[in-house]
Each structure stands twice: as C-alpha cells, then as structure tokens.
Design a protein around this motif. Structure first.
Motif, PDB file in Angstrom:
ATOM      1  N   PRO A   5       0.798  -1.232   0.000  1.00 61.83           N
ATOM      2  CA  PRO A   5       0.000   0.000   0.000  1.00 61.83           C
ATOM      3  C   PRO A   5       0.828   1.278   0.000  1.00 61.83           C
ATOM      4  O   PRO A   5       0.489   2.227  -0.687  1.00 61.83           O
ATOM      5  CB  PRO A   5      -0.820  -0.116   1.285  1.00 61.83           C
ATOM      6  CG  PRO A   5      -0.888  -1.568   1.563  1.00 61.83           C
ATOM      7  CD  PRO A   5       0.410  -2.151   1.045  1.00 61.83           C
ATOM      8  N   PHE A   8       1.778   3.068  -3.230  1.00 67.70           N
ATOM      9  CA  PHE A   8       0.780   3.814  -3.964  1.00 67.70           C
ATOM     10  C   PHE A   8       0.175   4.947  -3.140  1.00 67.70           C
ATOM     11  O   PHE A   8      -0.531   5.775  -3.668  1.00 67.70           O
ATOM     12  CB  PHE A   8      -0.375   2.885  -4.396  1.00 67.70           C
ATOM     13  CG  PHE A   8       0.069   1.807  -5.325  1.00 67.70           C
ATOM     14  CD1 PHE A   8       0.225   2.050  -6.676  1.00 67.70           C
ATOM     15  CD2 PHE A   8       0.351   0.544  -4.847  1.00 67.70           C
ATOM     16  CE1 PHE A   8       0.637   1.057  -7.536  1.00 67.70           C
ATOM     17  CE2 PHE A   8       0.764  -0.461  -5.704  1.00 67.70           C
ATOM     18  CZ  PHE A   8       0.903  -0.197  -7.048  1.00 67.70           C
ATOM     19  N   ALA A   9       0.407   4.959  -1.852  1.00 67.43           N
ATOM     20  CA  ALA A   9      -0.295   5.861  -0.950  1.00 67.43           C
ATOM     21  C   ALA A   9       0.006   7.326  -1.249  1.00 67.43           C
ATOM     22  O   ALA A   9       1.091   7.697  -1.645  1.00 67.43           O
ATOM     23  CB  ALA A   9       0.066   5.554   0.491  1.00 67.43           C
ATOM     24  N   SER A  10      -1.013   8.109  -1.053  1.00 70.31           N
ATOM     25  CA  SER A  10      -0.902   9.548  -1.192  1.00 70.31           C
ATOM     26  C   SER A  10      -1.728  10.159  -0.066  1.00 70.31           C
ATOM     27  O   SER A  10      -2.760   9.616   0.306  1.00 70.31           O
ATOM     28  CB  SER A  10      -1.457   9.973  -2.550  1.00 70.31           C
ATOM     29  OG  SER A  10      -1.607  11.359  -2.598  1.00 70.31           O
ATOM     30  N   MET A  15      -6.278   4.744  -0.763  1.00 74.22           N
ATOM     31  CA  MET A  15      -6.242   3.617  -1.675  1.00 74.22           C
ATOM     32  C   MET A  15      -7.399   2.671  -1.336  1.00 74.22           C
ATOM     33  O   MET A  15      -7.852   2.626  -0.204  1.00 74.22           O
ATOM     34  CB  MET A  15      -4.910   2.883  -1.553  1.00 74.22           C
ATOM     35  CG  MET A  15      -3.731   3.700  -2.047  1.00 74.22           C
ATOM     36  SD  MET A  15      -3.837   4.123  -3.799  1.00 74.22           S
ATOM     37  CE  MET A  15      -4.143   5.876  -3.731  1.00 74.22           C
ATOM     38  N   LYS A  18      -8.310  -4.000  -0.019  1.00 70.05           N
ATOM     39  CA  LYS A  18      -7.907  -5.128  -0.860  1.00 70.05           C
ATOM     40  C   LYS A  18      -8.989  -6.217  -0.799  1.00 70.05           C
ATOM     41  O   LYS A  18      -8.782  -7.304  -0.272  1.00 70.05           O
ATOM     42  CB  LYS A  18      -6.547  -5.664  -0.407  1.00 70.05           C
ATOM     43  CG  LYS A  18      -5.817  -6.416  -1.484  1.00 70.05           C
ATOM     44  CD  LYS A  18      -4.380  -6.705  -1.057  1.00 70.05           C
ATOM     45  CE  LYS A  18      -3.589  -7.310  -2.186  1.00 70.05           C
ATOM     46  NZ  LYS A  18      -2.220  -7.584  -1.793  1.00 70.05           N
ATOM     47  N   TRP A  64      -5.906  -5.264  -7.406  1.00 69.36           N
ATOM     48  CA  TRP A  64      -5.760  -4.220  -6.396  1.00 69.36           C
ATOM     49  C   TRP A  64      -4.715  -3.201  -6.865  1.00 69.36           C
ATOM     50  O   TRP A  64      -4.892  -1.994  -6.712  1.00 69.36           O
ATOM     51  CB  TRP A  64      -5.376  -4.832  -5.055  1.00 69.36           C
ATOM     52  CG  TRP A  64      -5.072  -3.818  -4.006  1.00 69.36           C
ATOM     53  CD1 TRP A  64      -5.967  -3.067  -3.298  1.00 69.36           C
ATOM     54  CD2 TRP A  64      -3.776  -3.419  -3.571  1.00 69.36           C
ATOM     55  NE1 TRP A  64      -5.293  -2.234  -2.442  1.00 69.36           N
ATOM     56  CE2 TRP A  64      -3.948  -2.431  -2.594  1.00 69.36           C
ATOM     57  CE3 TRP A  64      -2.491  -3.815  -3.918  1.00 69.36           C
ATOM     58  CZ2 TRP A  64      -2.882  -1.828  -1.948  1.00 69.36           C
ATOM     59  CZ3 TRP A  64      -1.432  -3.215  -3.282  1.00 69.36           C
ATOM     60  CH2 TRP A  64      -1.633  -2.229  -2.300  1.00 69.36           C
ATOM     61  N   CYS A  68      -5.442   0.692  -7.442  1.00 71.56           N
ATOM     62  CA  CYS A  68      -4.627   1.770  -6.855  1.00 71.56           C
ATOM     63  C   CYS A  68      -4.168   2.735  -7.939  1.00 71.56           C
ATOM     64  O   CYS A  68      -4.204   3.952  -7.755  1.00 71.56           O
ATOM     65  CB  CYS A  68      -3.429   1.188  -6.112  1.00 71.56           C
ATOM     66  SG  CYS A  68      -3.847   0.312  -4.598  1.00 71.56           S
ATOM     67  N   ASP A  69      -3.759   2.199  -9.077  1.00 70.13           N
ATOM     68  CA  ASP A  69      -3.347   3.027 -10.207  1.00 70.13           C
ATOM     69  C   ASP A  69      -4.516   3.861 -10.700  1.00 70.13           C
ATOM     70  O   ASP A  69      -4.361   5.035 -11.044  1.00 70.13           O
ATOM     71  CB  ASP A  69      -2.794   2.140 -11.323  1.00 70.13           C
ATOM     72  CG  ASP A  69      -2.172   2.930 -12.454  1.00 70.13           C
ATOM     73  OD1 ASP A  69      -1.424   3.891 -12.165  1.00 70.13           O
ATOM     74  OD2 ASP A  69      -2.427   2.585 -13.616  1.00 70.13           O
ATOM     75  N   VAL A  71      -7.055   4.941  -8.952  1.00 72.24           N
ATOM     76  CA  VAL A  71      -7.309   6.016  -7.986  1.00 72.24           C
ATOM     77  C   VAL A  71      -6.248   7.102  -8.125  1.00 72.24           C
ATOM     78  O   VAL A  71      -6.545   8.296  -8.121  1.00 72.24           O
ATOM     79  CB  VAL A  71      -7.322   5.452  -6.542  1.00 72.24           C
ATOM     80  CG1 VAL A  71      -7.267   6.564  -5.510  1.00 72.24           C
ATOM     81  CG2 VAL A  71      -8.554   4.580  -6.337  1.00 72.24           C
ATOM     82  N   LYS A  72      -5.010   6.683  -8.273  1.00 70.29           N
ATOM     83  CA  LYS A  72      -3.887   7.621  -8.323  1.00 70.29           C
ATOM     84  C   LYS A  72      -3.859   8.424  -9.623  1.00 70.29           C
ATOM     85  O   LYS A  72      -3.555   9.606  -9.621  1.00 70.29           O
ATOM     86  CB  LYS A  72      -2.584   6.842  -8.163  1.00 70.29           C
ATOM     87  CG  LYS A  72      -1.354   7.701  -8.076  1.00 70.29           C
ATOM     88  CD  LYS A  72      -0.137   6.853  -7.825  1.00 70.29           C
ATOM     89  CE  LYS A  72       1.105   7.702  -7.769  1.00 70.29           C
ATOM     90  NZ  LYS A  72       2.296   6.901  -7.554  1.00 70.29           N
TER      91      LYS A  72
END
Length: 110
Positions: A5, A8-10, A15, A18, A64, A68-69, A71-72
């Motif tokens: 996680p 990818f986290a921001s 995120m 899962k 997952w 994440c991609d 969302v990012k």
C-alpha cells in the motif's frame, strides 16, 4: 517483491481496500471493469474445479494494483487504454522514450 500500500499511498487520496467490492468500485475505466468482471468469472470457475484459493488471491492482488493506479491516475488509465486500442487497430502511434532510457534516468540499472 510485491506491491505494498505505501507504494501507492498519497496523503490526499485513500487507496482502495484489498477486497473484490472495493477494487471493482475503484476501477474508473470501463475496459478495466469489463476485464475485471470477465477475469473474476474465469478465476471463480477455476477455483470451483481446483479448490485452490491461491489463484483468487493472485487475482485480487493484481487487480488491487490496477485499482490503486486507477485512484492515483485515472486519466493515465484512460490514456493507456486509448493507446492500446490504437495499437490493436493497427493505427500509428507516437513513440515515446525507450524504457531503458526512462529507467536509467531514474537511476535504475537494467
């Protein structure tokens, strides 16, 4: 090594969890949702026959990462699918920088 996680986290965008429901909800591009649905059906069919949940776990992890991609960088996902459609249709597409050059610029030895 598998994605985690924190990879990818921001701070401003959480995120997805899962799990199947959260992953599907995070997929913003119709092509991703269609591929997810088709892949899930195939994986569940395989699990029914083999009784091996490892394939389901691998499916969840792989999707997952895509969620994440999504969302990012939702626009990046849309552009990726548009480029793939151009390539599949045989249309000329502008070439970018070679992967080796990009990785070298990031200090990664290939």
């Amino acid at each position: 090594m598998t994605a985690q996680p924190q990879d990818f986290a921001s701070a401003d965008m959480p995120m997805p969890d899962k799990n199947l429901r959260a992953i599907r909800a995070a997929l913003v591009v119709p092509q991703d949702r269609e591929a997810f649905d088709a892949g899930l059906k195939a994986v569940l069919d395989e699990v029914r026959v083999s009784l091996d949940l490892g394939v389901l776990n691998a499916f969840v992890h792989r999707w997952w990462i895509s969620a994440c991609d999504s969302v990012k960088d939702p626009e990046g996902r849309r552009m990726m699918h548009a480029r793939a459609e151009q390539v599949m249709a045989g249309e000329p597409v502008p070439s970018g920088r070679p992967w080796r050059e990009i990785l070298a610029a990031r200090g990664l030895d290939v």
